[in-house]
Scaffold this active site. Structure first.
Site, PDB file in Angstrom:
ATOM      1  CB  SER A 150      -2.134  11.669 -16.107  1.00 25.13           C
ATOM      2  OG  SER A 150      -3.307  12.052 -16.812  1.00 25.13           O
ATOM      3  CE  LYS A 175      -1.509   9.912 -11.948  1.00 22.12           C
ATOM      4  NZ  LYS A 175      -0.592   8.765 -11.704  1.00 22.12           N
ATOM      5  CG  ASP A 199      -1.915   1.137   1.236  1.00 19.13           C
ATOM      6  OD1 ASP A 199      -1.706   2.131   0.515  1.00 19.13           O
ATOM      7  OD2 ASP A 199      -2.912   1.047   1.980  1.00 19.13           O
ATOM      8  CE1 TYR A 205      -5.281  10.672 -11.937  1.00 21.75           C
ATOM      9  CE2 TYR A 205      -5.540  12.051 -13.890  1.00 21.75           C
ATOM     10  CZ  TYR A 205      -5.095  10.877 -13.303  1.00 21.75           C
ATOM     11  OH  TYR A 205      -4.474   9.925 -14.065  1.00 21.75           O
TER      12      TYR A 205
END
Length: 277
Positions: free
Chosen positions: A132, A149, A53, A145
């Site tokens: 991304s 990234k 994790d 998000y």
């Protein structure tokens, strides 16, 4: 002696395909995922499935140590594990923002810190971070998000300069939209605490419709193609930093290189919508 790679987020998607690609190329693979029971592949002597994790430092260190103990070395880590979020920022609680940074930014940093002592003992290594296209062209309803990234992308480029003095290279894989990962379906509903203010409802539906629209054949990458880019980055000998995959990823890079005024006009026409009267 076969090289060894540790891949995070190997339960499905790009991470799973990358594990399969490295195995096919003769590498030892430490395929990590939060729940090892989720792996349903065929056993292989060159494959170690281990819990990891990225939000838990002890979990990260244990997985890296287990991989080195099993195969005797660690040549590459692929930071693929990540979480998405398709949501209106105004309806996103701070706890959700922090959780996303824990996974997408601090997680890869933990993996790198755990791997570096092994790389240094061997005289070098390779780090592949999956970012991304949102880090190239920020998109609406992906503000948090995109922030994560973009942070990972900038960190990767900066730390590459430092680590190259120790013979450790950093590579960045930049996928565009990969439809089979069901980004919207998985990530819009990911956090129950995220609520969409009614004032944004119409715009949200418009943007979801864009993702749901039929995509021209060959325009976006498949998981297999993205995994191939990961392998290419892991084995590159040219000094290249970024590996884009998907026509949309290359298109985003082209748009970003436009003069400022042209880029501003393009992004407004692409992502804006009139305010309700």
């Amino acid at each position: 002696m076969a090289q060894t790679v540790l891949i995070t987020g190997s339960s499905s998607g790009i991470g799973r395909r990358a594990a399969e690609r490295f195995l096919a190329e003769g590498w030892n693979v430490v395929a990590t995922l939060r729940d090892p029971s989720a792996w349903d592949g065929i056993p292989d002597g060159r494959l170690l499935i281990h819990a990891l994790d990225v939000r838990d430092e002890a979990s990260v260190e244990a997985a890296v140590a287990a991989g080195v103990e099993r195969f005797g070395r660690l040549d590459c880590v692929v930071n693929n594990a990540g979480a998405g979020l398709f949501a209106v920022f105004e309806g996103t609680p701070q706890a959700v923002v922090e959780d996303l940074f824990e996974t997408n930014v601090y997680g890869p940093m933990r993996v790198i810190r755990a791997a570096l002592p092994h790389f240094h003992r061997q005289g070098g290594g390779r780090i592949v971070n999956v970012t991304s296209t949102s880090a190239t062209v920020p998109q609406s309803l992906q503000a948090v998000y995109t922030a994560t990234k973009s942070a990972l992308d900038g960190f990767s480029e900066a730390v590459d300069h430092e680590l190259r003095t120790r013979n450790v290279d950093v590579k960045i894989v930049v996928p565009g939209f990969v439809p089979s990962t069901n980004f919207v379906a998985q990530n819009y509903t990911r956090f129950a605490k995220v609520q969409t203010p009614p004032e944004y409802a119409s715009y949200l539906q418009q943007r979801i419709a864009v993702f749901d629209a039929e995509i021209p054949a060959g325009y976006v990458a498949t998981e297999v193609q993205a995994a191939a880019a990961v392998f290419e980055a892991a084995t590159d000998t040219t000094g290249r930093l970024r590996f884009r995959v998907g026509q949309d990823a290359f298109g985003a890079a082209t748009s970003r290189r436009l003069p400022d005024a042209d880029y501003e006009s393009w992004r407004r026409s692409t992502f804006d919508t009139p305010c309700p009267s």
